[in-house]
Motif scaffolding. Structure first.
Motif, PDB file in Angstrom:
ATOM      1  N   ARG A 103       0.858  -1.205  -0.041  1.00 17.37           N
ATOM      2  CA  ARG A 103       0.113   0.029   0.097  1.00 17.37           C
ATOM      3  C   ARG A 103       1.068   1.307   0.071  1.00 17.37           C
ATOM      4  N   ARG A 104       1.818   1.370   0.829  1.00 17.33           N
ATOM      5  CA  ARG A 104       2.869   2.340   0.426  1.00 17.33           C
ATOM      6  C   ARG A 104       3.768   2.472  -0.654  1.00 17.33           C
ATOM      7  N   TYR A 105       4.215   1.394  -1.272  1.00 18.97           N
ATOM      8  CA  TYR A 105       5.071   1.357  -2.208  1.00 18.97           C
ATOM      9  C   TYR A 105       4.663   1.099  -3.599  1.00 18.97           C
ATOM     10  N   ALA A 106       3.583   0.486  -3.792  1.00 19.32           N
ATOM     11  CA  ALA A 106       3.223  -0.049  -5.245  1.00 19.32           C
ATOM     12  C   ALA A 106       2.465   0.843  -5.980  1.00 19.32           C
ATOM     13  N   ALA A 107       2.942   0.902  -7.084  1.00 25.91           N
ATOM     14  CA  ALA A 107       2.153   1.877  -7.926  1.00 25.91           C
ATOM     15  C   ALA A 107       0.955   1.138  -8.778  1.00 25.91           C
ATOM     16  N   PRO A 108      -0.228   1.561  -9.106  1.00 25.76           N
ATOM     17  CA  PRO A 108      -1.296   0.522  -9.497  1.00 25.76           C
ATOM     18  C   PRO A 108      -1.311   0.780 -10.893  1.00 25.76           C
TER      19      PRO A 108
END
Length: 320
Positions: A103-108
């Motif tokens: 949730r903090r690091y991943a780009a959608p």
């Protein structure tokens, strides 16, 4: 399963990692891609538009504090290094989109991806890029990935990938190799290092133009390890369109090229994840932790990092 794409600069490893990640995602698997290259281009190759996600490698205090959890052997994030192994009380992470790290690091993007971060001007002459890739190593040390889940990592170019223990964190490493003497020379160098540590290494040919290219490359690879060449990617209109930002569905990838990537997936899925896997994985983590502690970690942190090893810790084995 975890796979790394490596190779010399310009070999096509970033494009190969992106195509493979897209292929997995299109098959309905949970996939997270990781850009661990000093040149951060994986997001573009995956079709991501807009600003890059928060860089894991420049956010180490938060990551360390999150992963140490309530582990009594790690009193603060300041004494964690990239090889610190999990112990009882550590916070293990998963590939679920709701996992706090993702949730903090991943780009959608089409395939969720994380980045280590670019080599900034302030880093020049002060630090090496492994201070950023160390974040990925630490995350993988605490990751429990289950059946049908994949991590696809685009590694730094050249033999620099062997400058840290990150190269041991994968079920399979694939070297992307052009049909040239220089490309095969890089493979020989990789193969020597990989064999020393028992790292499964295979080859994916790239920028192949005809049967003669493929036959030459197979013969050269077989001199090092017979059968290591999984397949060859020929010049691709699909890839060219993707690089221009107009990627078609991955199902439309040319059959000969899709077959090469399917061979990579078959080789990855064939790697053993038996009952003893997590025990072996943890022993390797500890081995590299002790190496780094003796080489620089103890001096840097002012502590005996061997004390971070919890002899009673075991990974919870994912259920098939």
């Amino acid at each position: 399963m975890r796979i790394a794409f490596v190779g010399k600069g310009g070999s096509g490893k970033t494009t190969s990692a992106a195509v493979f990640a897209r292929l997995l995602a299109a098959s309905g698997h949970r996939v997270v891609a990781v850009d661990a290259d000093i040149n951060q281009h994986l997001g573009v190759a995956l079709g991501h538009e807009g600003p890059p996600p928060r860089a894991m490698g420049t956010d180490l205090p938060w990551l360390k504090d999150h992963l140490r959890g309530t582990n009594p052997r790690i009193p603060s994030a300041d004494v964690m290094i990239k090889t610190t192994p999990p112990g009882r009380g550590s916070r293990l992470v998963h590939l679920d989109p709701d996992d706090e790290v993702l949730r903090r690091y991943a780009a959608p993007a089409e395939v969720p991806y994380v980045v280590t971060g670019e080599f900034a001007e302030s880093d020049i002459g002060v630090s090496c890029y492994h201070s950023k890739t160390g974040a990925v190593e630490l995350w993988l040390n605490h990751l429990v990935d289950g059946p049908g889940e994949y991590v696809v990592v685009d590694m730094t170019a050249g033999a620099d990938a062997f400058a840290s223990g990150l190269f041991t964190r994968f079920d399979l490493t694939v070297l992307v190799c052009e049909p040239t003497r220089r490309g095969v020379g890089v493979y020989r160098q990789y193969a020597s290092h990989a064999a020393e540590f028992g790292v499964p290494l295979r080859v994916l040919g790239n920028k192949v133009t005809d049967t003669a290219d493929e036959e030459w490359l197979r013969a050269e690879v077989d001199k090092v390890e017979p059968g290591a060449l999984l397949g060859c990617v020929h010049h691709s209109a699909w890839v060219r369109a993707a690089e221009r930002g107009t990627a078609a569905p991955v199902a439309e990838l040319e059959p000969v090229n899709r077959a090469a990537f399917e061979a990579v997936r078959a080789a990855l899925d064939a790697q053993p994840r038996d009952d003893a896997f997590w025990d072996r994985y943890h022993r390797t983590t500890i081995d590299f932790h002790l190496r780094n502690a003796a080489a620089w970690g103890n001096r840097s942190t002012g502590t005996d990092l061997a004390e971070q090893i919890d002899p009673e810790f075991t990974y919870p084995v994912p259920v098939s």
